[in-house]
Design a protein around this motif. Structure first.
Motif, PDB file in Angstrom:
ATOM      1  N   ARG A 178       6.134 -18.611   8.770  1.00  0.00           N
ATOM      2  CA  ARG A 178       4.711 -18.949   8.636  1.00  0.00           C
ATOM      3  C   ARG A 178       4.551 -20.441   8.337  1.00  0.00           C
ATOM      4  O   ARG A 178       3.671 -21.107   8.874  1.00  0.00           O
ATOM      5  CB  ARG A 178       4.082 -18.141   7.491  1.00  0.00           C
ATOM      6  N   TYR A 224       5.714 -18.360  17.532  1.00  0.00           N
ATOM      7  CA  TYR A 224       5.151 -17.605  16.416  1.00  0.00           C
ATOM      8  C   TYR A 224       3.736 -18.063  16.102  1.00  0.00           C
ATOM      9  O   TYR A 224       2.919 -17.303  15.577  1.00  0.00           O
ATOM     10  CB  TYR A 224       6.061 -17.754  15.192  1.00  0.00           C
ATOM     11  N   THR A 282      -0.793 -13.299  16.806  1.00  0.00           N
ATOM     12  CA  THR A 282      -1.746 -12.894  15.775  1.00  0.00           C
ATOM     13  C   THR A 282      -0.947 -12.380  14.582  1.00  0.00           C
ATOM     14  O   THR A 282       0.267 -12.151  14.678  1.00  0.00           O
ATOM     15  CB  THR A 282      -2.665 -11.779  16.289  1.00  0.00           C
ATOM     16  N   ASP A 283      -1.614 -12.179  13.446  1.00  0.00           N
ATOM     17  CA  ASP A 283      -0.918 -11.661  12.265  1.00  0.00           C
ATOM     18  C   ASP A 283      -0.286 -10.299  12.555  1.00  0.00           C
ATOM     19  O   ASP A 283       0.830 -10.013  12.110  1.00  0.00           O
ATOM     20  CB  ASP A 283      -1.896 -11.539  11.094  1.00  0.00           C
ATOM     21  N   GLU A 284      -0.987  -9.467  13.310  1.00  0.00           N
ATOM     22  CA  GLU A 284      -0.473  -8.134  13.613  1.00  0.00           C
ATOM     23  C   GLU A 284       0.729  -8.212  14.554  1.00  0.00           C
ATOM     24  O   GLU A 284       1.702  -7.470  14.396  1.00  0.00           O
ATOM     25  CB  GLU A 284      -1.576  -7.274  14.243  1.00  0.00           C
ATOM     26  N   LYS A 340       3.692  -9.415  12.508  1.00  0.00           N
ATOM     27  CA  LYS A 340       4.194  -8.319  11.675  1.00  0.00           C
ATOM     28  C   LYS A 340       5.039  -7.361  12.514  1.00  0.00           C
ATOM     29  O   LYS A 340       6.130  -6.943  12.098  1.00  0.00           O
ATOM     30  CB  LYS A 340       3.020  -7.560  11.047  1.00  0.00           C
ATOM     31  N   TYR A 393       5.995  -5.825   3.370  1.00  0.00           N
ATOM     32  CA  TYR A 393       5.000  -6.659   4.045  1.00  0.00           C
ATOM     33  C   TYR A 393       3.629  -6.487   3.399  1.00  0.00           C
ATOM     34  O   TYR A 393       2.917  -7.477   3.150  1.00  0.00           O
ATOM     35  CB  TYR A 393       4.931  -6.319   5.530  1.00  0.00           C
ATOM     36  N   LYS A 446       1.941  -9.718   1.611  1.00  0.00           N
ATOM     37  CA  LYS A 446       0.873 -10.366   2.386  1.00  0.00           C
ATOM     38  C   LYS A 446      -0.313 -10.791   1.512  1.00  0.00           C
ATOM     39  O   LYS A 446      -1.056 -11.697   1.878  1.00  0.00           O
ATOM     40  CB  LYS A 446       0.397  -9.454   3.515  1.00  0.00           C
TER      41      LYS A 446
END
Length: 457
Positions: free
Chosen positions: A386, A397, A401-403, A406, A427, A431
């Motif tokens: 991140r 990366y 998207t965040d999903e 993940k 996670y 998060k």
């Protein structure tokens, strides 16, 4: 969840080692001697690595219609300058700044050919400088292989979300990260196929082309790619280079390559998926030229690769200064004054805080010390990726998207042997504080550099 006395003692030991081996005045002198010792090896490895990477990048230009200045290793170079006296007293030992590939190519053309061009290395500049005139009309259409509505032809282009483009751009770097392991690269590509439903033809083309260049660099001397003293020469009297290539499907096939351009972007039977690659005549595709002070004829892009490698090896001797950068003389002679050590301590404390969160989550669930340590690495990677998403090699990366991120993260570590349900729980727990951890880590990493480089140059 703070650090224990044992943790603090361990960090203190690590700080002493770090200071004595990297930051101290004595370390600078010792590291210069070490760098001088390994310089010949670095020069050899630079030619092997950079020629491999940059040739594969040109393959992506010709196969997928990229502009050279879009590609990761192509757009990753630096200039090194000595600081002013005032900057030196503030702790800046050497100034290292990223160079725009367009500016770099402009300088190359001026030095090698005494030609003034705009500071740009796009698709048009690449083909004008390297492709023979009779092939230019057809080659100009290659830039539309990435579908552009209203321009690209149906059935002759690929239409995919941004993540596909970044996957292609970053594939060469992933090959390097996996220590030139084709199996590691194959696993990496298959992960994206399974989770993001990517057309397998794209993955086959990426893998097979990288595998081809890996074989050519070792087993088949091809003008513009082979390295004397390393690459094996082909059969006497043969007009083609024959090498064995491992494919995406784990098959091993023998292919014959007549010219470098065919390796870059040509359709190779048994290796290139249908719909990819370009049909080429069995003739030289590139135009060769000799620089003003050059000693050999080659396409300009190959001359440019040689120019890049020479620059990289030329600045290697400044490495010991880069290691000890942003330190004043007082800091280099007294570790207790070193702000670099203070920065290191803060980052290690942040990492220990994350480790304690993982340990508390695994209490009563996992007892194997090795697996617990692997879960810690997984969570630290979650923070690290991140933080680095705007740095070289991490654009893939950034587009997720965040999903999506993940999904990739859980799948990656599940394949490393970790439990999917535990990863899900970690996670969800991390998060909530992830943005704060990422911002703190990034700020700590950049604080000292920003302070030391407050001057404008």
């Amino acid at each position: 969840m703070g650090a224990s006395l044992y943790d603090l003692l361990k960090i203190n030991q690590q700080k002493k080692k770090y200071y004595n081996k990297v930051l101290s005045l004595n370390a600078v002198n010792v590291n210069f001697d070490r760098i001088s010792d390994v310089e010949p090896l670095f020069q050899e490895r630079s030619y092997l690595a950079l020629f491999l990477y940059l040739n594969i990048e040109i393959s992506l230009v010709e196969t997928f219609g990229f502009s050279p200045d879009e590609l990761e290793p192509m757009n990753f170079d630096f200039k090194v300058e000595l600081p002013t006296t005032e900057e030196w007293l503030k702790g800046t030992k050497i100034k290292i700044d990223k160079i725009d590939v367009g500016e770099d190519y402009k300088q190359f053309m001026k030095e090698y050919y005494e030609i003034e061009i705009p500071p740009k290395l796009d698709f048009e500049r690449f083909i004008i400088d390297n492709i023979k005139d009779e092939f230019l009309p057809d080659v100009k259409t290659w830039q539309y292989k990435k579908g552009i509505y209203g321009i690209s032809k149906f059935g002759r282009s690929y239409y995919d979300p941004p993540i596909i483009r970044e996957l292609i751009r970053g594939a060469v770097l992933e090959y390097y990260k996996r220590n030139y392991s084709l199996e590691g690269l194959r696993t990496y590509l298959k992960t994206f196929k399974e989770k993001f439903n990517i057309d397998e033809g794209i993955l086959r083309e990426i893998f097979n082309r990288i595998s081809l260049f890996d074989s050519l660099l070792r087993e088949g001397y091809l003008f513009g790619l082979g390295i004397l003293g390393y690459t094996k020469l082909g059969r006497k009297g043969s007009e083609e280079v024959e090498v064995e290539v491992e494919t995406y499907d784990k098959r091993k096939i023998k292919v014959k390559i007549p010219y470098l351009a065919h390796a870059h972007g040509g359709f190779i039977l048994g290796l290139t998926p249908l719909g990819y690659g370009n049909l080429m005549q069995n003739t030289e595709f590139y135009k060769s030229s000799k620089p003003k002070n050059g000693v050999f004829f080659a396409p300009k892009i190959i001359q440019y690769f040689d120019y890049r490698v020479r620059k990289a090896t030329g600045r290697f001797r400044a490495t010991h200064l880069a290691f000890a950068n942003y330190q004043t003389l007082d800091e280099m002679t007294d570790m207790h004054r070193s702000e670099r050590l203070t920065q290191y301590h803060a980052l290690r404390m942040l990492s220990i805080t994350v480790d304690r969160i993982v340990e508390s989550s695994l209490r009563g669930v996992e007892k194997n010390p090795f697996r617990i340590n692997t879960y810690k690495r997984a969570v630290n990677q979650l923070i690290g990726h991140r933080k680095k998403r705007h740095k070289f090699g991490y654009d893939l990366y950034k587009t997720m998207t965040d999903e999506e991120f993940k999904t990739w993260w859980i799948d990656h570590w599940t394949k490393m042997g970790l439990d999917q349900n535990i990863l899900e729980q970690l996670y969800e727990r991390i998060k909530k504080i992830l943005p704060r951890l990422v911002s703190t880590s990034k700020e700590l990493g950049e604080r000292l550099k920003k302070y030391r480089r407050q001057f404008k140059w």
